[in-house]
Design a protein around this motif. Structure first.
Motif, PDB file in Angstrom:
ATOM      1  N   ALA A 108     -11.648  26.099  13.425  1.00 45.76           N
ATOM      2  CA  ALA A 108     -11.028  27.338  13.278  1.00 45.76           C
ATOM      3  C   ALA A 108     -11.763  28.285  14.266  1.00 45.76           C
ATOM      4  N   GLY A 109     -12.987  28.006  14.566  1.00 47.64           N
ATOM      5  CA  GLY A 109     -13.822  28.817  15.336  1.00 47.64           C
ATOM      6  C   GLY A 109     -13.505  28.769  16.858  1.00 47.64           C
ATOM      7  N   LEU A 110     -12.706  27.928  17.395  1.00 40.41           N
ATOM      8  CA  LEU A 110     -12.512  27.632  18.682  1.00 40.41           C
ATOM      9  C   LEU A 110     -11.481  28.553  19.128  1.00 40.41           C
ATOM     10  N   PRO A 111     -11.590  28.944  20.362  1.00 34.88           N
ATOM     11  CA  PRO A 111     -10.542  30.135  20.768  1.00 34.88           C
ATOM     12  C   PRO A 111      -9.174  29.421  20.972  1.00 34.88           C
ATOM     13  N   GLY A 112      -8.218  30.510  20.865  1.00 34.96           N
ATOM     14  CA  GLY A 112      -6.758  29.872  20.733  1.00 34.96           C
ATOM     15  C   GLY A 112      -6.596  29.157  22.115  1.00 34.96           C
ATOM     16  N   PRO A 113      -6.676  29.135  23.244  1.00 39.24           N
ATOM     17  CA  PRO A 113      -6.211  28.376  24.255  1.00 39.24           C
ATOM     18  C   PRO A 113      -6.837  27.148  24.352  1.00 39.24           C
ATOM     19  N   ILE A 114      -7.919  26.900  23.527  1.00 40.85           N
ATOM     20  CA  ILE A 114      -8.363  25.398  23.531  1.00 40.85           C
ATOM     21  C   ILE A 114      -7.688  24.879  22.029  1.00 40.85           C
ATOM     22  N   LEU A 115      -7.836  25.690  21.081  1.00 45.20           N
ATOM     23  CA  LEU A 115      -7.532  25.439  19.650  1.00 45.20           C
ATOM     24  C   LEU A 115      -6.195  24.690  19.538  1.00 45.20           C
ATOM     25  N   ILE A 116      -4.959  25.680  20.138  1.00 43.73           N
ATOM     26  CA  ILE A 116      -3.731  25.012  20.032  1.00 43.73           C
ATOM     27  C   ILE A 116      -3.398  23.753  20.571  1.00 43.73           C
ATOM     28  N   PRO A 117      -3.776  23.419  21.851  1.00 40.17           N
ATOM     29  CA  PRO A 117      -3.399  22.174  22.269  1.00 40.17           C
ATOM     30  C   PRO A 117      -4.146  21.033  21.654  1.00 40.17           C
ATOM     31  N   LEU A 118      -5.436  21.350  21.109  1.00 39.29           N
ATOM     32  CA  LEU A 118      -6.007  20.427  20.438  1.00 39.29           C
ATOM     33  C   LEU A 118      -5.378  20.083  19.058  1.00 39.29           C
ATOM     34  N   LEU A 119      -5.181  20.980  18.610  1.00 38.65           N
ATOM     35  CA  LEU A 119      -4.260  20.568  17.252  1.00 38.65           C
ATOM     36  C   LEU A 119      -3.087  20.000  17.352  1.00 38.65           C
ATOM     37  N   LEU A 120      -2.335  20.267  18.307  1.00 38.34           N
ATOM     38  CA  LEU A 120      -1.267  19.458  18.770  1.00 38.34           C
ATOM     39  C   LEU A 120      -1.453  18.018  18.994  1.00 38.34           C
ATOM     40  N   VAL A 121      -2.581  17.662  19.604  1.00 42.66           N
ATOM     41  CA  VAL A 121      -3.035  16.259  19.926  1.00 42.66           C
ATOM     42  C   VAL A 121      -3.261  15.628  18.619  1.00 42.66           C
ATOM     43  N   ILE A 122      -4.113  16.446  17.657  1.00 46.07           N
ATOM     44  CA  ILE A 122      -4.617  15.626  16.501  1.00 46.07           C
ATOM     45  C   ILE A 122      -3.321  15.651  15.485  1.00 46.07           C
ATOM     46  N   GLY A 123      -2.323  16.268  15.380  1.00 43.21           N
ATOM     47  CA  GLY A 123      -1.077  16.285  14.641  1.00 43.21           C
ATOM     48  C   GLY A 123      -0.335  14.989  15.271  1.00 43.21           C
ATOM     49  N   ALA A 124      -0.438  14.832  16.446  1.00 47.12           N
ATOM     50  CA  ALA A 124       0.237  13.554  17.008  1.00 47.12           C
ATOM     51  C   ALA A 124      -0.434  12.178  16.621  1.00 47.12           C
ATOM     52  N   MET A 125      -1.757  12.230  16.969  1.00 50.78           N
ATOM     53  CA  MET A 125      -2.603  11.193  16.695  1.00 50.78           C
ATOM     54  C   MET A 125      -2.605  10.890  15.081  1.00 50.78           C
ATOM     55  N   ALA A 126      -2.293  11.620  14.146  1.00 55.42           N
ATOM     56  CA  ALA A 126      -2.139  11.545  12.728  1.00 55.42           C
ATOM     57  C   ALA A 126      -0.877  10.631  12.533  1.00 55.42           C
ATOM     58  N   GLY A 127       0.112  11.140  13.003  1.00 54.72           N
ATOM     59  CA  GLY A 127       1.579  10.446  13.019  1.00 54.72           C
ATOM     60  C   GLY A 127       1.349   8.980  13.611  1.00 54.72           C
ATOM     61  N   MET A 128       0.480   8.886  14.729  1.00 55.07           N
ATOM     62  CA  MET A 128       0.376   7.587  15.323  1.00 55.07           C
ATOM     63  C   MET A 128      -0.321   6.710  14.656  1.00 55.07           C
ATOM     64  N   VAL A 129      -1.447   7.288  13.783  1.00 52.69           N
ATOM     65  CA  VAL A 129      -2.111   6.098  12.667  1.00 52.69           C
ATOM     66  C   VAL A 129      -1.254   5.651  11.453  1.00 52.69           C
ATOM     67  N   LEU A 130      -0.213   6.446  10.948  1.00 51.90           N
ATOM     68  CA  LEU A 130       0.513   6.019   9.959  1.00 51.90           C
ATOM     69  C   LEU A 130       1.629   4.871  10.439  1.00 51.90           C
ATOM     70  N   ILE A 131       2.053   5.123  11.625  1.00 51.63           N
ATOM     71  CA  ILE A 131       2.925   3.998  11.863  1.00 51.63           C
ATOM     72  C   ILE A 131       2.406   2.539  12.466  1.00 51.63           C
ATOM     73  N   LEU A 132       1.219   3.003  12.886  1.00 50.83           N
ATOM     74  CA  LEU A 132       0.370   1.584  13.108  1.00 50.83           C
ATOM     75  C   LEU A 132       0.348   0.550  12.007  1.00 50.83           C
ATOM     76  N   ILE A 133       0.234   1.146  11.014  1.00 50.98           N
ATOM     77  CA  ILE A 133       0.042   0.213   9.677  1.00 50.98           C
ATOM     78  C   ILE A 133       1.191  -0.649   9.660  1.00 50.98           C
ATOM     79  N   PRO A 134       2.528  -0.092   9.161  1.00 52.92           N
ATOM     80  CA  PRO A 134       3.697  -1.311   9.273  1.00 52.92           C
ATOM     81  C   PRO A 134       3.584  -2.151  10.527  1.00 52.92           C
ATOM     82  N   LEU A 135       3.363  -1.741  11.640  1.00 56.01           N
ATOM     83  CA  LEU A 135       3.389  -2.434  13.062  1.00 56.01           C
ATOM     84  C   LEU A 135       2.497  -3.494  12.808  1.00 56.01           C
TER      85      LEU A 135
END
Length: 349
Positions: A108-135
């Motif tokens: 939360a301490g990071l500035p917005g221009p860095i934090l927003i794209p970083l959080l989007l990447v983190i959210g995408a990676m979380a979804g990747m982890v879950l689907i790799l288990i069934p695969l």
């Protein structure tokens, strides 16, 4: 009579069949509206008015369509390669809770221009982890991913429920089970002032174009399509089936996780167990309505959002149950499957 596969599918048939399918679904739903005691054409007019009749309704419709576009893309990417990802709902929630965890505490301490794209990447990676288990279970033990990815939805939602009732619980929520809110500067910018419509809509549309280009203009796109058309033939032709499916799974799960991240960062600001009214499952319908075409997903998601948002206004004004929208979307899927079948086969006497 016998069914004969078409050697070529004319363009007019590919365009006209989905249009006729939607018209047929609306006609069948009109019978139910008439049985409910309401004028059919007036009901559909009220749906359009409820979806686009005002600035508020139009922005709400587009806001509702945004996660449907992303979960629809997730299903379309996977299904095209015969990877039956039924777990977009769980991937959606995992992407959402990852954003809540990192956006409210860890980063939360990071500035917005860095934090927003970083959080989007983190959210995408979380979804990747879950689907790799069934695969992994499919590739290692030949376990059907339809069952495992579906069951992962319940595991993911229960995991999210545990977190928002425990370490991520908002102490200012008066006991209501919700996560701590993400930082204000981590919220996505609004496209229209004094509305909930956010830049996530533009992200979803751009990603639809990117996915289309990947599938039609890259080697990976051709490999994933070959894996879906004929896995054994693809392997014989030199396509690395395992690595290709891993890439497809990462793309599909990443899109679903990104949908959850954008919903939190663009609309809610926090996570609850009712964050999704079924975006992951509706994404499957959207993908099938679009015939697994990434550009078509945008329009199919918009159609689905119009039905759901507009049905609320129709229900209040005419006294018709809002479940008419669910029936219409379901009928659209069924008629679309029939239409797509006859784009591939013709009847011969």
């Amino acid at each position: 009579m016998r069914l004969e596969r078409r050697e070529q599918r004319p363009l007019w048939l590919m365009i006209g069949a989905p249009v006729l399918a939607i018209i047929a679904a609306l006609a069948l739903s009109g019978i139910l509206i008439a049985i409910a005691g309401a004028p059919v054409f007036e009901a559909y007019r009220r749906i359009l008015t409820g979806a686009f009749g005002s600035r508020l309704s139009a922005t709400e419709t587009l806001t509702r369509a945004t996660p449907l576009m992303l979960t629809g893309l997730a299903a379309a990417v996977a299904f095209r390669a015969r990877l039956w990802n039924i777990g977009a709902e769980g991937q959606f929630y995992l992407g959402a809770i990852a954003v809540a965890a990192f956006g409210s505490k860890l980063l939360a301490g990071l500035p917005g221009p860095i934090l927003i794209p970083l959080l989007l990447v983190i959210g995408a990676m979380a979804g990747m982890v879950l689907i790799l288990i069934p695969l992994w279970l499919r590739l290692r033990f030949s376990v059907d991913e339809v069952v495992t990815s579906l069951l992962m939805n319940f595991i993911a939602v229960l995991f999210v429920s545990m977190l928002i009732d425990g370490v991520l619980k908002d102490p200012l929520a008066f006991g209501w089970p919700q996560s701590q809110p993400v930082a204000d500067h981590a919220m996505l910018p609004k496209l229209i002032a004094r509305s909930r419509l956010h830049i996530g809509l533009a992200i979803a549309v751009v990603l639809a174009v990117v996915v289309y280009l990947i599938q039609s203009r890259t080697v990976f796109g051709m490999q994933s399509r070959a894996a879906g058309l004929n896995p054994q033939g693809a392997v014989f032709a030199g396509v690395p089936l395992g690595p290709t499916l891993v890439k497809v799974a990462c793309l599909s799960g990443g899109l679903a996780g990104l949908a959850g991240a954008i919903e939190v960062m663009g609309v809610k600001g926090y996570v609850t167990t009712d964050l999704s009214p079924g975006f992951g499952y509706a994404g499957i319908v959207v993908a099938m309505l679009a015939n697994l075409n990434p550009i078509g997903v945008v329009f199919a998601a918009l159609f689905t959002a119009i039905m759901f948002v507009g049905a609320d206004g129709m229900s209040r004004s005419l006294g018709i149950p809002t479940y008419i929208a669910d029936v219409t979307v379901a009928l659209s899927l069924l008629t679309m499957l029939v239409a797509l079948f006859f784009t591939q086969y013709r009847i011969r006497r």
